[in-house]
Design an enzyme around this catalytic site. Structure first.
Site, PDB file in Angstrom:
ATOM      1  N   PRO A 387     -42.696 -17.107  25.155  1.00  0.00           N
ATOM      2  CA  PRO A 387     -42.961 -18.251  24.267  1.00  0.00           C
ATOM      3  C   PRO A 387     -43.748 -19.335  24.986  1.00  0.00           C
ATOM      4  O   PRO A 387     -43.863 -19.325  26.218  1.00  0.00           O
ATOM      5  CB  PRO A 387     -41.561 -18.726  23.877  1.00  0.00           C
ATOM      6  CG  PRO A 387     -40.684 -18.235  24.974  1.00  0.00           C
ATOM      7  CD  PRO A 387     -41.261 -16.956  25.474  1.00  0.00           C
ATOM      8  N   PRO A 388     -44.286 -20.287  24.248  1.00  0.00           N
ATOM      9  CA  PRO A 388     -45.068 -21.361  24.890  1.00  0.00           C
ATOM     10  C   PRO A 388     -44.202 -22.204  25.829  1.00  0.00           C
ATOM     11  O   PRO A 388     -43.036 -22.463  25.561  1.00  0.00           O
ATOM     12  CB  PRO A 388     -45.566 -22.197  23.706  1.00  0.00           C
ATOM     13  CG  PRO A 388     -45.472 -21.296  22.522  1.00  0.00           C
ATOM     14  CD  PRO A 388     -44.312 -20.389  22.776  1.00  0.00           C
ATOM     15  N   GLY A 389     -44.836 -22.640  26.935  1.00  0.00           N
ATOM     16  CA  GLY A 389     -44.192 -23.588  27.824  1.00  0.00           C
ATOM     17  C   GLY A 389     -43.252 -23.007  28.847  1.00  0.00           C
ATOM     18  O   GLY A 389     -42.513 -23.753  29.489  1.00  0.00           O
ATOM     19  N   VAL A 390     -43.255 -21.669  29.050  1.00  0.00           N
ATOM     20  CA  VAL A 390     -42.324 -21.091  30.030  1.00  0.00           C
ATOM     21  C   VAL A 390     -42.977 -20.884  31.390  1.00  0.00           C
ATOM     22  O   VAL A 390     -42.323 -20.414  32.319  1.00  0.00           O
ATOM     23  CB  VAL A 390     -41.744 -19.754  29.515  1.00  0.00           C
ATOM     24  CG1 VAL A 390     -40.907 -19.992  28.284  1.00  0.00           C
ATOM     25  CG2 VAL A 390     -42.851 -18.751  29.232  1.00  0.00           C
ATOM     26  N   LYS A 392     -46.337 -19.353  32.043  1.00  0.00           N
ATOM     27  CA  LYS A 392     -47.150 -18.147  32.223  1.00  0.00           C
ATOM     28  C   LYS A 392     -48.434 -18.455  33.004  1.00  0.00           C
ATOM     29  O   LYS A 392     -48.793 -17.740  33.935  1.00  0.00           O
ATOM     30  CB  LYS A 392     -47.495 -17.541  30.856  1.00  0.00           C
ATOM     31  CG  LYS A 392     -46.276 -17.134  30.041  1.00  0.00           C
ATOM     32  CD  LYS A 392     -46.669 -16.442  28.753  1.00  0.00           C
ATOM     33  CE  LYS A 392     -47.384 -17.371  27.789  1.00  0.00           C
ATOM     34  NZ  LYS A 392     -46.521 -18.482  27.317  1.00  0.00           N
ATOM     35  N   THR A 393     -49.117 -19.519  32.617  1.00  0.00           N
ATOM     36  CA  THR A 393     -50.379 -19.853  33.280  1.00  0.00           C
ATOM     37  C   THR A 393     -50.157 -20.267  34.725  1.00  0.00           C
ATOM     38  O   THR A 393     -50.908 -19.873  35.627  1.00  0.00           O
ATOM     39  CB  THR A 393     -51.087 -20.982  32.516  1.00  0.00           C
ATOM     40  OG1 THR A 393     -51.284 -20.588  31.158  1.00  0.00           O
ATOM     41  CG2 THR A 393     -52.430 -21.297  33.146  1.00  0.00           C
ATOM     42  N   SER A 709     -33.388  -7.448  12.288  1.00  0.00           N
ATOM     43  CA  SER A 709     -32.242  -7.600  13.178  1.00  0.00           C
ATOM     44  C   SER A 709     -31.054  -8.316  12.538  1.00  0.00           C
ATOM     45  O   SER A 709     -29.996  -8.418  13.155  1.00  0.00           O
ATOM     46  CB  SER A 709     -32.665  -8.357  14.444  1.00  0.00           C
ATOM     47  OG  SER A 709     -33.120  -9.651  14.129  1.00  0.00           O
ATOM     48  N   LYS A 752     -31.330 -14.927  21.838  1.00  0.00           N
ATOM     49  CA  LYS A 752     -30.276 -14.978  20.830  1.00  0.00           C
ATOM     50  C   LYS A 752     -28.926 -15.345  21.455  1.00  0.00           C
ATOM     51  O   LYS A 752     -28.152 -16.134  20.888  1.00  0.00           O
ATOM     52  CB  LYS A 752     -30.177 -13.627  20.119  1.00  0.00           C
ATOM     53  CG  LYS A 752     -31.407 -13.300  19.267  1.00  0.00           C
ATOM     54  CD  LYS A 752     -31.310 -11.920  18.650  1.00  0.00           C
ATOM     55  CE  LYS A 752     -32.527 -11.612  17.796  1.00  0.00           C
ATOM     56  NZ  LYS A 752     -32.476 -10.265  17.187  1.00  0.00           N
TER      57      LYS A 752
END
Length: 805
Positions: A387-390, A392-393, A709, A752
């Site tokens: 997800p965004p903001g974890v 990665k970049t 799910s 989850k």
């Protein structure tokens, strides 16, 4: 012979040949009294006009232009005198020779606003006797001079004249570019004085030597002086001919090009053109030599160099070829950054820049270890999924720092044009290489770390499919021969470490996804966010806002308040944004000198950020039949879903609300069919289904929801509804259900489970096939949650349903 001798009166440049007149007799007959005694004087730079010749002169000086404007309307006769220093702009009497020529302006042509070209016919020799006017142009009293012919019946004089004719004819034969009218004059002209003047005007000798010939009125002495010059010219012509014969076989291609370029430069100088284009081409040639292009690329560059040498600089194709050759010269064909793989240092860099992510760091260290043992190997293309903001970049930047390589980031989000990857064809002005070649040109190395950011957000339209263009780029066995359309020659990309990032795999084409090794970065738990904020985010924001820890001290409770009430995300990007808002609030008060320092508490956070933005999804307060807590995975992390089912008298209808997607709607229908098929086993009267309407609703109706799910949660809600047995409010569940009652595996278990922990849930039911993922869950989750694997819906009901009320 000087065959390029049309001189510039003001600038001393040449433009054409001095031509003899075709009038009968020598022009010096005008010395009988037709010449005015006072003439306007036109100074000449590095140019000598002789009687009996026509010569165009380019006029540019203001004083000379003034002379023409005021004199030509009244008289076409001028005095033309050579100035001693050609650099002088306003020569006086001392700076001019005494002897000159009386000339008649035959024609005047205007060029541009201030340019004028006049065609002047030399009529007679003259001498300045008195200067009458200096400004705005010179006027002087002149005395015309007649030539003294050679004595008649003098054998010596006759022999000298014949020898002069023979020498002139020989020189003409050795120089075939002599104008035809000059050849005709030498063959037919009987006037020896006129012949000497024409020879003097066309010989390649210094202006000073020509001035001496002009001042000489004795024709026989002129013949003798001209014979010396002709002998010298003939000797030089013979030497040139011998040299050409001797070195013709040894004249290499490189020497030929240098000789021709020197001639071209001389011609451009004579024409008044700038030679910078030739210098630019030579500079590009030297840079191509240093770049060390492969054989195919160098052959292609040489062909373009030959084209640019014959294309005028004013042509649009010239700039296109220059840009192309400069791109080839600037590409790092053989430049590699030094790579030093220190695994211990790499581990320190990863731990310094990123909190947690132990599994990810372990895989990256393994990747770097393989690079260390086999530097030339073709490693996998890594793809960070999360997800965004974890982070990665920033992981890609850390890898580049650990390897000692340069780093570049190419954002692919919203990219639709295939030319952004493969480049544009060189068919129009403004074409350019693709992003990869441009980044390599900017970095100056062939082995950087290039991050392809947001690869899942590539588009496709009439301009092509960039994802398909990346198939060659991201294949280690093909990209060593990558051909950019602009560069048009193969370039080796195999030494580049490509790292891709994405938020989802669904939108990535299968062939492209198959070329990458996917490394999943899950969202952070609240405890991990607290540690990241405390150790990284707060310090960075204090530095950016000019504060110190002593001026703005953050408590853990304040950070937890921001995490729980003002952010809802898997990463920490919005968390940092909210921390920055609170820090700005404190910085403003300190700058206004309202306070000297502040301790950030939950109360101060609420004062700076206002009311809470998010309300935490807590567990159910009461257990009600038909209401179940499900778990969902979104791009922002995990979420808790309260699934509600009610029944009321009707004809067996079925209603779904809550913006459910097609897959989730099918899950509800499958769950209802499964409940009806097990009615006897569950103690449900089958007739109740035909006499009741069923309504299933998932709150937060403004948010679209989809996926399989929630299957066991839907089944449990319907089973609870028709058996009138409530579901435990401390239990949440996730898993796909089949019509046989089997529970299938799901994704996003970590997110989850974190959402369940955040909501105060104590037990979660997960598919038995996901039991293998439990060791990867955060330790906090494994300690505080009871995780129950289930394989069938019977096990689900056993753990979830409470006794009937």
């Amino acid at each position: 012979m000087n065959t390029v001798a049309l001189m510039d009166a003001d600038a001393g440049t040449s433009a054409a040949s001095a031509s003899p007149t075709d009038e009968a007799g020598h022009a010096e007959a005008s010395a009988t009294g037709t010449t005015p005694e006072v003439l306007p004087i036109l100074p000449l730079r590095d140019t000598v006009l002789f009687p009996g010749t026509l010569m165009p002169l380019s006029i540019g000086r203001d004083s000379s232009l003034r002379l023409l404007e005021e004199s030509l309307p009244h008289s076409k006769v001028l005095g033309l005198v050579l100035q001693k220093e050609k650099q002088s702009e306003s020569p006086g009497q001392d700076e001019l020779h005494d002897h000159g020529v009386v000339g008649r302006v035959v024609r005047m042509i205007r060029q541009g606003e201030k340019g004028v070209v006049i065609l002047v016919h030399g009529e007679s020799r003259m001498r300045l006797t008195q200067v009458l006017q200096q400004e705005p142009f010179m006027k002087a009293r002149v005395e015309t001079l007649a030539s003294e012919p050679p004595p008649k019946d003098d054998d010596l004089a006759e022999a000298a004249v014949r020898n002069l004719r023979v020498s002139a004819q020989k020189l003409i034969e050795k120089q075939p570019d002599v104008p035809d009218e000059v050849k005709a004059v030498f063959a037919t002209l009987d006037d020896i004085g006129a012949l000497t003047d024409i020879l003097a005007a066309n010989l390649s000798i210094e202006s000073a030597a020509k001035q001496k010939l002009l001042e000489e009125t004795n024709v026989l002495r002129r013949v003798t002086a001209l014979q010396e010059h002709l002998n010298s010219q003939l000797h030089i012509a013979d030497l040139q001919s011998k040299l050409r014969e001797n070195v013709h076989s040894e004249f290499s291609e490189a020497q030929k090009r240098a000789y021709l370029r020197e001639q071209l430069r001389a011609i451009q100088k004579e024409l008044g053109e700038d030679g910078s284009a030739e210098e630019q081409v030579e500079d590009i040639r030297q840079r191509l030599d240093k770049a060390g292009l492969p054989e195919k690329a160098r052959a292609h560059a040489n062909r373009e160099l030959k084209r640019i040498e014959i294309i005028p600089p004013q042509s649009p194709d010239h700039s296109v070829i220059v840009n192309y050759l400069e791109t080839l010269a600037e590409l790092p064909w053989n430049v590699l950054s030094d790579e030093h793989v220190d695994l211990h240092k790499a581990q320190e860099i990863l731990d310094r820049d990123h909190h947690g992510l132990a599994k990810i760091k372990k895989r990256l260290i393994e990747y770097l270890a393989v690079r260390k043992l086999n530097p030339g190997g073709r490693g996998p293309i890594l793809c960070f999924l999360g997800p965004p903001g974890v982070g990665k970049t920033s992981l890609g930047q850390s890898i580049a720092e650990a390897l000692g390589r340069k780093f570049a980031r190419i954002s692919l989000g919203g990219l639709h044009d295939e030319s952004e990857i493969r480049g544009h064809r060189r068919t129009y002005i403004g074409s350019m290489p693709g992003r990869l070649i441009l980044e390599l040109k900017r970095l100056g190395t062939r082995n950087p770390v290039i991050m392809l950011d947001e690869i899942d957000k590539l588009g496709a339209d009439f301009r092509g499919d960039p994802a398909s263009a990346l198939l060659e780029v991201l294949d280690p066995r093909q990209n060593q021969e990558f051909t950019d359309r602009y560069v048009d020659v193969p370039f080796d990309l195999s030494q580049i470490i490509f790292i891709a990032t994405c938020n989802t795999l669904d939108t990535i084409p299968p062939p492209l996804r198959d070329r990458m090794e996917v490394i999943e970065l899950p969202g952070y738990t609240e405890r991990e966010k607290l540690n990241i904020a405390r150790n990284y985010l707060v310090k960075r924001q204090l530095t950016e806002h000019g504060l110190t820890l002593g001026q703005c001290a953050w408590s853990d409770a304040a950070i937890e308040c921001v995490i729980e009430d003002y952010t809802r995300e898997a990463g920490v990007r919005n968390l940092e944004r909210q921390i920055a808002s609170v820090t700005r609030h404190v910085a403003a008060r300190i700058a206004k000198e309202e306070i000297a320092k502040a301790k950030v508490t939950p109360a101060l956070v609420r004062e700076a950020l206002g009311p809470a933005i998010f309300v935490r999804e807590n567990k159910l307060q009461t257990s009600t039949p038909g209401v179940v807590t499900g778990l969902a995975h979104t791009t922002s992390g995990g979420e808790v879903l309260h699934i509600e089912a009610i029944r009321f008298p009707g004809k067996g209808g079925f209603t779904l609300t809550g913006q459910l997607g097609d897959v989730m709607k099918e899950s509800v229908r499958a769950a209802l069919s499964l409940v009806r098929s097990r009615a006897a086993q569950l103690g449900i009267d089958p007739k109740v289904f035909d006499k009741n309407e069923v309504h299933v609703h998932v709150p937060a109706g403004a948010v679209p929801k989809d996926g399989p799910s929630a299957g066991i949660a839907m089944f449990t809600a319907l089973a609870s509804l028709f058996t009138n047995r409530p579901v435990s409010r401390d239990v949440a569940m996730t898993g796909e259900v089949t019509l046989r009652g089997l529970v299938l595996p799901i994704g996003g278990l970590k997110e989850k489970s974190i959402a369940a922990l955040r909501a105060g849930i104590k037990t979660i039911l997960i598919p038995k096939l996901n039991e293998k993922d439990v060791p990867d869950l955060p330790e906090e989750v494994r300690q505080r949650l009871k995780i129950v694997p289930v394989g069938t819906v019977d096990e689900v009901l056993k753990f979830a349903l409470e006794p009937a009320a």
